[in-house]
Design a protein around this motif. Structure first.
Motif, PDB file in Angstrom:
ATOM      1  N   GLU A 124       0.965  -1.070   0.016  1.00  0.00           N
ATOM      2  CA  GLU A 124       0.005   0.136  -0.124  1.00  0.00           C
ATOM      3  C   GLU A 124       0.805   1.182  -0.039  1.00  0.00           C
ATOM      4  O   GLU A 124       0.647   2.150  -0.514  1.00  0.00           O
ATOM      5  CB  GLU A 124      -0.939  -0.051   1.015  1.00  0.00           C
ATOM      6  N   ARG A 125       1.899   1.346   0.934  1.00  0.00           N
ATOM      7  CA  ARG A 125       2.795   2.500   1.035  1.00  0.00           C
ATOM      8  C   ARG A 125       3.595   2.502  -0.313  1.00  0.00           C
ATOM      9  O   ARG A 125       3.798   3.680  -0.998  1.00  0.00           O
ATOM     10  CB  ARG A 125       3.560   2.154   2.027  1.00  0.00           C
ATOM     11  N   GLU A 126       4.230   1.556  -0.876  1.00  0.00           N
ATOM     12  CA  GLU A 126       4.857   1.495  -1.955  1.00  0.00           C
ATOM     13  C   GLU A 126       4.648   1.514  -3.365  1.00  0.00           C
ATOM     14  O   GLU A 126       5.030   2.133  -4.411  1.00  0.00           O
ATOM     15  CB  GLU A 126       6.458   0.299  -1.833  1.00  0.00           C
ATOM     16  N   ALA A 127       3.527   0.824  -3.267  1.00  0.00           N
ATOM     17  CA  ALA A 127       3.003   0.589  -4.703  1.00  0.00           C
ATOM     18  C   ALA A 127       1.549   1.380  -5.087  1.00  0.00           C
ATOM     19  O   ALA A 127       0.933   1.396  -6.215  1.00  0.00           O
ATOM     20  CB  ALA A 127       2.819  -0.860  -5.202  1.00  0.00           C
ATOM     21  N   GLY A 128       1.004   1.712  -3.917  1.00  0.00           N
ATOM     22  CA  GLY A 128      -0.310   2.340  -3.973  1.00  0.00           C
ATOM     23  C   GLY A 128      -1.445   1.498  -4.142  1.00  0.00           C
ATOM     24  O   GLY A 128      -2.609   1.646  -4.298  1.00  0.00           O
ATOM     25  N   TRP A 129      -1.011   0.099  -3.997  1.00  0.00           N
ATOM     26  CA  TRP A 129      -2.164  -0.985  -4.238  1.00  0.00           C
ATOM     27  C   TRP A 129      -2.992  -0.899  -2.968  1.00  0.00           C
ATOM     28  O   TRP A 129      -2.706  -0.620  -1.856  1.00  0.00           O
ATOM     29  CB  TRP A 129      -1.503  -2.086  -4.288  1.00  0.00           C
ATOM     30  N   VAL A 130      -4.375  -1.146  -3.146  1.00  0.00           N
ATOM     31  CA  VAL A 130      -5.333  -1.568  -2.133  1.00  0.00           C
ATOM     32  C   VAL A 130      -5.175  -3.091  -1.817  1.00  0.00           C
ATOM     33  O   VAL A 130      -5.627  -3.735  -2.844  1.00  0.00           O
ATOM     34  CB  VAL A 130      -6.669  -0.882  -2.753  1.00  0.00           C
ATOM     35  N   VAL A 131      -4.921  -3.528  -0.888  1.00  0.00           N
ATOM     36  CA  VAL A 131      -4.889  -4.675  -0.355  1.00  0.00           C
ATOM     37  C   VAL A 131      -5.585  -5.123   0.464  1.00  0.00           C
ATOM     38  O   VAL A 131      -6.005  -4.500   1.531  1.00  0.00           O
ATOM     39  CB  VAL A 131      -3.542  -5.214  -0.108  1.00  0.00           C
ATOM     40  N   HIS A 132      -6.355  -6.313   0.391  1.00  0.00           N
ATOM     41  CA  HIS A 132      -7.269  -7.131   1.221  1.00  0.00           C
ATOM     42  C   HIS A 132      -7.089  -8.073   1.743  1.00  0.00           C
ATOM     43  O   HIS A 132      -6.706  -9.317   0.992  1.00  0.00           O
ATOM     44  CB  HIS A 132      -8.711  -6.780   0.561  1.00  0.00           C
ATOM     45  N   PRO A 133      -6.739  -8.450   3.003  1.00  0.00           N
ATOM     46  CA  PRO A 133      -6.409  -9.801   3.423  1.00  0.00           C
ATOM     47  C   PRO A 133      -7.454 -10.749   3.295  1.00  0.00           C
ATOM     48  O   PRO A 133      -8.806 -10.235   3.405  1.00  0.00           O
ATOM     49  CB  PRO A 133      -6.274  -9.576   5.151  1.00  0.00           C
ATOM     50  N   ASP A 134      -7.449 -11.901   2.989  1.00  0.00           N
ATOM     51  CA  ASP A 134      -8.399 -12.869   2.653  1.00  0.00           C
ATOM     52  C   ASP A 134      -8.211 -13.773   3.881  1.00  0.00           C
ATOM     53  O   ASP A 134      -8.512 -15.055   4.048  1.00  0.00           O
ATOM     54  CB  ASP A 134      -8.225 -13.625   1.433  1.00  0.00           C
ATOM     55  N   PHE A 135      -8.345 -13.142   5.088  1.00  0.00           N
ATOM     56  CA  PHE A 135      -8.495 -13.965   6.314  1.00  0.00           C
ATOM     57  C   PHE A 135      -8.960 -12.819   7.487  1.00  0.00           C
ATOM     58  O   PHE A 135      -8.786 -11.605   7.325  1.00  0.00           O
ATOM     59  CB  PHE A 135      -7.014 -14.507   6.780  1.00  0.00           C
ATOM     60  N   PRO A 136      -9.740 -13.414   8.624  1.00  0.00           N
ATOM     61  CA  PRO A 136      -9.955 -12.284   9.714  1.00  0.00           C
ATOM     62  C   PRO A 136      -8.729 -11.687  10.330  1.00  0.00           C
ATOM     63  O   PRO A 136      -7.653 -12.022  10.489  1.00  0.00           O
ATOM     64  CB  PRO A 136     -10.577 -13.388  10.821  1.00  0.00           C
ATOM     65  N   VAL A 137      -9.133 -10.059  10.364  1.00  0.00           N
ATOM     66  CA  VAL A 137      -8.236  -9.449  10.774  1.00  0.00           C
ATOM     67  C   VAL A 137      -8.890  -8.786  12.181  1.00  0.00           C
ATOM     68  O   VAL A 137      -9.829  -8.262  11.957  1.00  0.00           O
ATOM     69  CB  VAL A 137      -7.748  -8.123   9.814  1.00  0.00           C
TER      70      VAL A 137
END
Length: 103
Positions: A86-99
């Motif tokens: 998210e910081r380096e590439a600007g990607w929006v990343v979603h964990p596929d596990f409970p957080v």
């Protein structure tokens, strides 16, 4: 058997390019780049592999973070990688596990 925590990203990108972005964000080289299972080493013995959609399928891109140290370590490594992407590439990343709330 290695534990796996998956991250999901809605980007259209090749496996080679995705591995390059992950390597840059993790500040780690791509290991076994010419093999059937290239990966990026992460801190603590974990590593990231990329699963791209098959021909003609839309994203998402799945990043499997694997750890021989168990599921908790795989998930922590995945969340650390997600923050770096998210910081380096600007990607929006979603964990596929409970957080836990707070992230």
């Amino acid at each position: 058997m290695d534990a796996v925590a998956t991250l999901v990203v809605q980007v259209a990108i090749t496996k080679i390019d995705a591995l390059a972005v992950i390597a840059l964000a993790a500040d780690s080289p791509v290991l076994s780049p010419g093999s059937a299972r290239p990966r990026v080493a992460l801190d603590g013995g974990a590593w990231a592999e990329v699963d791209v959609p098959k021909f003609g399928e839309p994203p998402p891109l799945a990043i499997d973070v694997r750890s021989p140290l168990g599921l908790e370590h795989a998930r922590l490594s995945a969340l650390t990688l997600a923050a770096a992407l998210e910081r380096e590439a600007g990607w929006v990343v979603h964990p596929d596990f409970p957080v836990a709330s707070g992230r």
